[in-house]
Scaffold this motif. Structure first.
Motif, PDB file in Angstrom:
ATOM      1  N   LYS A  46     -17.923   9.058  33.499  1.00 42.32           N
ATOM      2  CA  LYS A  46     -19.287   9.461  33.132  1.00 42.32           C
ATOM      3  C   LYS A  46     -19.263  10.574  32.078  1.00 42.32           C
ATOM      4  CE  LYS A  46     -23.626  11.132  35.132  1.00 42.32           C
ATOM      5  NZ  LYS A  46     -24.308  11.556  36.385  1.00 42.32           N
ATOM      6  N   LYS A  47     -18.364  11.537  32.270  1.00 42.31           N
ATOM      7  CA  LYS A  47     -18.275  12.661  31.330  1.00 42.31           C
ATOM      8  C   LYS A  47     -17.998  12.193  29.908  1.00 42.31           C
ATOM      9  CE  LYS A  47     -15.674  16.930  30.467  1.00 42.31           C
ATOM     10  NZ  LYS A  47     -14.678  17.879  31.009  1.00 42.31           N
ATOM     11  N   TYR A  48     -17.170  11.168  29.767  1.00 40.54           N
ATOM     12  CA  TYR A  48     -16.800  10.684  28.433  1.00 40.54           C
ATOM     13  C   TYR A  48     -17.622   9.474  27.989  1.00 40.54           C
ATOM     14  CZ  TYR A  48     -13.016  14.011  28.448  1.00 40.54           C
ATOM     15  OH  TYR A  48     -12.298  15.180  28.460  1.00 40.54           O
ATOM     16  N   GLY A  49     -18.760   9.260  28.648  1.00 44.09           N
ATOM     17  CA  GLY A  49     -19.716   8.250  28.182  1.00 44.09           C
ATOM     18  C   GLY A  49     -19.310   6.820  28.442  1.00 44.09           C
ATOM     19  N   GLY A  50     -18.437   6.589  29.418  1.00 48.78           N
ATOM     20  CA  GLY A  50     -18.005   5.227  29.707  1.00 48.78           C
ATOM     21  C   GLY A  50     -18.728   4.630  30.893  1.00 48.78           C
ATOM     22  N   ARG A  51     -18.382   3.374  31.207  1.00 46.02           N
ATOM     23  CA  ARG A  51     -18.918   2.720  32.398  1.00 46.02           C
ATOM     24  C   ARG A  51     -17.882   1.748  32.943  1.00 46.02           C
ATOM     25  NH1 ARG A  51     -20.755  -2.598  32.456  1.00 46.02           N
ATOM     26  NH2 ARG A  51     -20.525  -3.655  30.444  1.00 46.02           N
ATOM     27  N   VAL A  52     -17.817   1.634  34.258  1.00 46.45           N
ATOM     28  CA  VAL A  52     -16.928   0.668  34.906  1.00 46.45           C
ATOM     29  C   VAL A  52     -17.632  -0.685  34.902  1.00 46.45           C
ATOM     30  CG1 VAL A  52     -15.781   0.013  37.047  1.00 46.45           C
ATOM     31  CG2 VAL A  52     -15.854   2.417  36.358  1.00 46.45           C
ATOM     32  N   PHE A  53     -16.966  -1.716  34.365  1.00 50.97           N
ATOM     33  CA  PHE A  53     -17.583  -3.048  34.399  1.00 50.97           C
ATOM     34  C   PHE A  53     -16.854  -4.010  35.319  1.00 50.97           C
ATOM     35  CE2 PHE A  53     -14.663  -3.245  30.755  1.00 50.97           C
ATOM     36  CZ  PHE A  53     -14.018  -4.454  30.942  1.00 50.97           C
ATOM     37  N   LYS A  54     -15.694  -3.595  35.842  1.00 53.10           N
ATOM     38  CA  LYS A  54     -15.008  -4.423  36.828  1.00 53.10           C
ATOM     39  C   LYS A  54     -14.155  -3.517  37.704  1.00 53.10           C
ATOM     40  CE  LYS A  54     -13.736  -8.452  35.602  1.00 53.10           C
ATOM     41  NZ  LYS A  54     -13.038  -9.573  34.907  1.00 53.10           N
ATOM     42  N   LEU A  55     -14.328  -3.692  39.032  1.00 54.71           N
ATOM     43  CA  LEU A  55     -13.615  -2.848  39.987  1.00 54.71           C
ATOM     44  C   LEU A  55     -12.849  -3.744  40.951  1.00 54.71           C
ATOM     45  CD1 LEU A  55     -13.264   0.119  40.980  1.00 54.71           C
ATOM     46  CD2 LEU A  55     -15.196  -0.289  42.502  1.00 54.71           C
ATOM     47  N   MET A  56     -11.534  -3.507  41.067  1.00 55.65           N
ATOM     48  CA  MET A  56     -10.699  -4.232  42.012  1.00 55.65           C
ATOM     49  C   MET A  56     -10.101  -3.228  43.000  1.00 55.65           C
ATOM     50  SD  MET A  56     -10.382  -5.202  38.654  1.00 55.65           S
ATOM     51  CE  MET A  56      -8.719  -4.839  38.077  1.00 55.65           C
ATOM     52  N   GLY A  57      -9.512  -3.742  44.066  1.00 57.76           N
ATOM     53  CA  GLY A  57      -8.933  -2.843  45.056  1.00 57.76           C
ATOM     54  C   GLY A  57      -7.832  -1.978  44.485  1.00 57.76           C
ATOM     55  N   ASP A  58      -7.074  -2.532  43.529  1.00 57.62           N
ATOM     56  CA  ASP A  58      -5.939  -1.794  42.975  1.00 57.62           C
ATOM     57  C   ASP A  58      -6.149  -1.344  41.539  1.00 57.62           C
ATOM     58  OD1 ASP A  58      -5.941  -4.310  41.920  1.00 57.62           O
ATOM     59  OD2 ASP A  58      -3.773  -4.595  42.027  1.00 57.62           O
ATOM     60  N   GLY A  59      -7.356  -1.417  41.029  1.00 55.64           N
ATOM     61  CA  GLY A  59      -7.578  -0.982  39.651  1.00 55.64           C
ATOM     62  C   GLY A  59      -9.001  -1.189  39.192  1.00 55.64           C
ATOM     63  N   LEU A  60      -9.217  -0.962  37.883  1.00 54.79           N
ATOM     64  CA  LEU A  60     -10.550  -1.106  37.311  1.00 54.79           C
ATOM     65  C   LEU A  60     -10.454  -1.314  35.807  1.00 54.79           C
ATOM     66  CD1 LEU A  60     -11.314   1.754  35.661  1.00 54.79           C
ATOM     67  CD2 LEU A  60     -11.579   2.594  37.972  1.00 54.79           C
ATOM     68  N   PHE A  61     -11.560  -1.798  35.235  1.00 53.83           N
ATOM     69  CA  PHE A  61     -11.753  -1.868  33.798  1.00 53.83           C
ATOM     70  C   PHE A  61     -12.986  -1.043  33.446  1.00 53.83           C
ATOM     71  CE2 PHE A  61      -9.314  -5.751  34.483  1.00 53.83           C
ATOM     72  CZ  PHE A  61      -8.450  -5.763  33.394  1.00 53.83           C
ATOM     73  N   ALA A  62     -12.889  -0.249  32.386  1.00 50.79           N
ATOM     74  CA  ALA A  62     -14.022   0.556  31.938  1.00 50.79           C
ATOM     75  C   ALA A  62     -14.204   0.389  30.437  1.00 50.79           C
ATOM     76  CB  ALA A  62     -13.816   2.030  32.282  1.00 50.79           C
ATOM     77  N   GLU A  63     -15.441   0.504  30.006  1.00 50.62           N
ATOM     78  CA  GLU A  63     -15.802   0.365  28.591  1.00 50.62           C
ATOM     79  C   GLU A  63     -16.255   1.717  28.044  1.00 50.62           C
ATOM     80  OE1 GLU A  63     -19.262  -1.886  25.910  1.00 50.62           O
ATOM     81  OE2 GLU A  63     -19.487  -1.645  28.072  1.00 50.62           O
ATOM     82  N   PHE A  64     -15.826   2.053  26.828  1.00 55.28           N
ATOM     83  CA  PHE A  64     -16.229   3.294  26.167  1.00 55.28           C
ATOM     84  C   PHE A  64     -16.741   2.981  24.769  1.00 55.28           C
ATOM     85  CE2 PHE A  64     -13.297   4.482  29.423  1.00 55.28           C
ATOM     86  CZ  PHE A  64     -13.748   5.711  29.899  1.00 55.28           C
ATOM     87  N   GLY A  65     -17.570   3.887  24.265  1.00 53.04           N
ATOM     88  CA  GLY A  65     -18.128   3.695  22.934  1.00 53.04           C
ATOM     89  C   GLY A  65     -17.159   4.006  21.823  1.00 53.04           C
ATOM     90  N   SER A  66     -16.082   4.723  22.144  1.00 53.20           N
ATOM     91  CA  SER A  66     -15.091   5.042  21.124  1.00 53.20           C
ATOM     92  C   SER A  66     -13.698   5.099  21.738  1.00 53.20           C
ATOM     93  CB  SER A  66     -15.407   6.395  20.455  1.00 53.20           C
ATOM     94  OG  SER A  66     -14.983   7.470  21.265  1.00 53.20           O
ATOM     95  N   ALA A  67     -12.696   4.841  20.920  1.00 53.93           N
ATOM     96  CA  ALA A  67     -11.318   4.916  21.368  1.00 53.93           C
ATOM     97  C   ALA A  67     -10.947   6.350  21.722  1.00 53.93           C
ATOM     98  CB  ALA A  67     -10.384   4.373  20.294  1.00 53.93           C
ATOM     99  N   VAL A  68     -11.484   7.299  20.973  1.00 56.26           N
ATOM    100  CA  VAL A  68     -11.190   8.714  21.236  1.00 56.26           C
ATOM    101  C   VAL A  68     -11.632   9.099  22.644  1.00 56.26           C
ATOM    102  CG1 VAL A  68     -11.735  11.076  20.557  1.00 56.26           C
ATOM    103  CG2 VAL A  68     -11.276   9.359  18.800  1.00 56.26           C
ATOM    104  N   SER A  69     -12.860   8.714  23.017  1.00 55.69           N
ATOM    105  CA  SER A  69     -13.374   9.033  24.359  1.00 55.69           C
ATOM    106  C   SER A  69     -12.524   8.378  25.436  1.00 55.69           C
ATOM    107  CB  SER A  69     -14.828   8.575  24.484  1.00 55.69           C
ATOM    108  OG  SER A  69     -15.662   9.301  23.614  1.00 55.69           O
ATOM    109  N   ALA A  70     -12.127   7.117  25.198  1.00 55.79           N
ATOM    110  CA  ALA A  70     -11.330   6.400  26.192  1.00 55.79           C
ATOM    111  C   ALA A  70      -9.980   7.084  26.417  1.00 55.79           C
ATOM    112  CB  ALA A  70     -11.126   4.952  25.747  1.00 55.79           C
TER     113      ALA A  70
END
Length: 578
Positions: A46-70
């Motif tokens: 949240k602090k870096y402006g991202g969002r989780v779009f897929k959550l698994m028991g052992d991991g996740l995928f998140a999207e960010f507006g910039s590579a720097v933030s990610a």
């Protein structure tokens, strides 16, 4: 559903050795991972402006507006995980692998697909435990914006990716990433707001730790009757925001503002705190505490006492009993407790169940952790109140047992007495409710939940005018209070025969349930508005077809028979069935 494309920075994170951890301790692993996600991962995303779009028991995928933030987020998360692992019981560290890619993705609903996502996943597989691998596109963007060190791993052929990909590994030993209404009147007694503590160095380490520090300082300050302290719920509205101290103080109607920061590294913690006179925008006092981590609770006591002794009027600090009675030595249990509180405050069945899992874990790690037992009792009580439990009698027995344990471990925990008072009300044991409520107030007189409950109990006792004053004080302490405060205020006005104000209070609730409509029916009936009363009575029967006055009144806990009859008379006038 429409499918679109866009450019996005994708972060893929995976737990190293997940299957092994689950086979060794499945319940403990799930609880710990959930605590890490709530306390570390979600706040940083949240602090870096991202969002989780897929959550698994052992991991996740998140999207960010910039590579720097990610990449900033990824580096901060790995640092925070490393610090948290140092506090874990022996042999139980949790490590992540992280991959970051910048590429074209397919968007369908809230989900993302395509090579941009797949490549992030493959990069994650190349990373070392606790490490980060990025694509060439990400490296190009980050290299000119952040002072980071990367190792070129060369071109790699990755599974299901057509062309070779140049991969870079972030050197985690290098420096952390850095980027180039109406004003209420002031209370008579000294008033203060504690703004959420920050990591001012720019390191994104253990965001939850700073939050816990803030909450505990608020709680400790609230022990002092001489102070008017803004509640944590209102304070945290300013989290991660750039604020003007004078403006915040004017908005909340306080004289003083506390700002602070927490830096945790290895086994040490550095806390800086400053006290500001908001009217003159002048620093009254500042201090820095550099301690071993196990002294964190002593640091909180020092901060609290120093602030209080500096306030106008030089209020005398209360005894330092907590210094000799630390809540827990187990920081992993503390971590689970913090996450459990966050979930509890969300007030829905799924998060209530998750909160219980975490609180169970906290108690398993430290069976003598009184505050964890108290919050488990509170969370079970929430499930009981909203009927989210399969067996109400068994759940109530569990609540009572948890509070018995908590009380035996720490008679000075205000939450224990708050919940015991609420429990006594449900059994119409008014004397017991008053005893525990007074203990709760003496221990934490500025907790909005305790203050509003004081008004609620006074109303049940037949003292609604006094109850109204306490409930209004609670809304002042927490301007962002839960909607249920309006329910308490509306009932107090109704018992005081102030029907117009009761109606206005209930109307402030966004979604009315059958109980709210029943109060509105009775209030309108007593006010002489029979058409409105009958309209609300019809809504009651629409929402609760089996409603009866007799059954409904078993949920009302009036001590005075005259208050009970007054309520029954209003329901009858509205035409509700016996």
């Amino acid at each position: 559903m429409t499918v679109t494309r866009r450019l996005a920075a994708i972060l893929a994170a995976d737990v190293v050795g997940y299957s092994r951890l689950m086979s060794e301790d499945d319940a403990g692993t799930l609880a710990l991972l959930r605590a890490r996600r709530i306390n570390l991962v979600e706040p940083l995303i949240k602090k870096y402006g991202g969002r989780v779009f897929k959550l698994m028991g052992d991991g996740l995928f998140a999207e960010f507006g910039s590579a720097v933030s990610a990449v900033e987020m990824a580096a901060g998360l790995q640092q925070a995980m490393a610090a948290a692992n140092k506090e874990q019981p022996e042999g139980k560290p949790v490590h992540l692998r992280i991959g970051v890619n910048l590429g074209d993705v397919l968007v369908e609903g809230g989900d993302l697909y395509g090579d941009g996502v797949n490549l992030a996943s493959r990069l994650q597989e190349l990373a070392e435990p606790g490490g980060i691998c990025v694509s060439a596109k990400v490296f190009t963007e980050v290299a000119r914006n952040l002072n980071l060190s990367f190792e070129d791993l060369g071109e790699r052929r990755l599974k299901n990716i057509a062309e070779p990909v140049r991969v870079y590994r972030l050197d985690m030993a290098a420096p952390s990433p850095r980027r180039p209404g109406n004003t209420p009147s002031l209370p008579v007694k000294p008033s203060i707001v504690v703004l959420p503590f920050l990591n001012m160095s720019g390191d994104s380490e253990q965001e939850f730790f700073a939050d816990g520090m803030t909450e505990d300082v608020i709680t400790e300050l609230s022990r002092f009757k001489e102070l008017f302290v803004i509640s944590r719920n209102t304070s945290f509205k300013y989290k991660a925001k750039s604020v003007n101290v004078t403006e915040v103080a004017r908005t909340l109607g306080v004289q003083y503002v506390i700002e602070g920061s927490v830096r945790k590294a290895g086994g040490r913690v550095r806390v800086t705190v400053q006290l500001i006179d908001a009217e003159t925008d002048r620093h009254l006092w500042a201090e820095r505490y550099d301690r071993q981590l196990e002294d964190i609770f002593a640091i909180q006591d020092e901060v609290t006492s120093a602030v209080v002794s500096t306030l106008a009027g030089r209020v005398e600090a209360a005894s330092r009993e907590r210094a000799a009675n630390k809540p827990t030595e187990n920081m992993a249990a503390y971590e689970c407790l913090l996450a459990g509180k966050v979930l509890h405050h969300r007030s829905n069945p799924a998060d209530n169940a998750r909160a219980l899992e975490l609180l169970n874990r906290a108690i398993a790690l430290d069976p003598k952790y009184a505050h964890a037992h108290a919050w488990r009792g509170c969370t079970l009580g929430q499930a009981w109140v909203y009927n989210w439990c399969a067996d109400r009698d068994a759940t109530m027995d569990e609540v009572a047992e948890e509070l018995r344990i908590a009380l035996s471990l720490d008679d000075h925990d205000s939450d224990v007495h708050r919940i015991l008072a609420a429990l006594a009300v449900t059994t119409d044991d008014h004397d017991k409710a008053v005893y525990h409520q007074q203990r709760a107030l003496s221990l934490n007189p500025n907790d909005d939940l305790i203050v509003v409950q004081q008004g609620e109990i006074l109303t049940w006792l037949g003292q609604p005018e006094e109850g109204i004053e306490w409930i209004q004080k609670a809304t002042r302490l927490n301007p962002y209070h839960p909607e249920r405060f309006w329910n308490h205020l509306g009932r107090a006005y109704f018992v005081a025969h102030r029907y117009e104000e009761a109606i206005e209070s209930f109307r402030r609730i966004d979604t009315l349930d059958h109980s709210h409509h029943a109060f509105l029916a009775a209030a309108n009936a007593h006010a002489g508005r029979l058409d409105a009363a009958r309209s609300h009575a019809r809504e009651v029967l629409k929402l609760a077809p089996d409603f009866s006055v007799t059954q409904y009144m078993t949920t009302m806990h009036y001590r005075q028979e005259s208050d009970r009859q007054h309520h029954i008379e209003g329901l009858r006038r509205a035409g509700l069935p016996e």
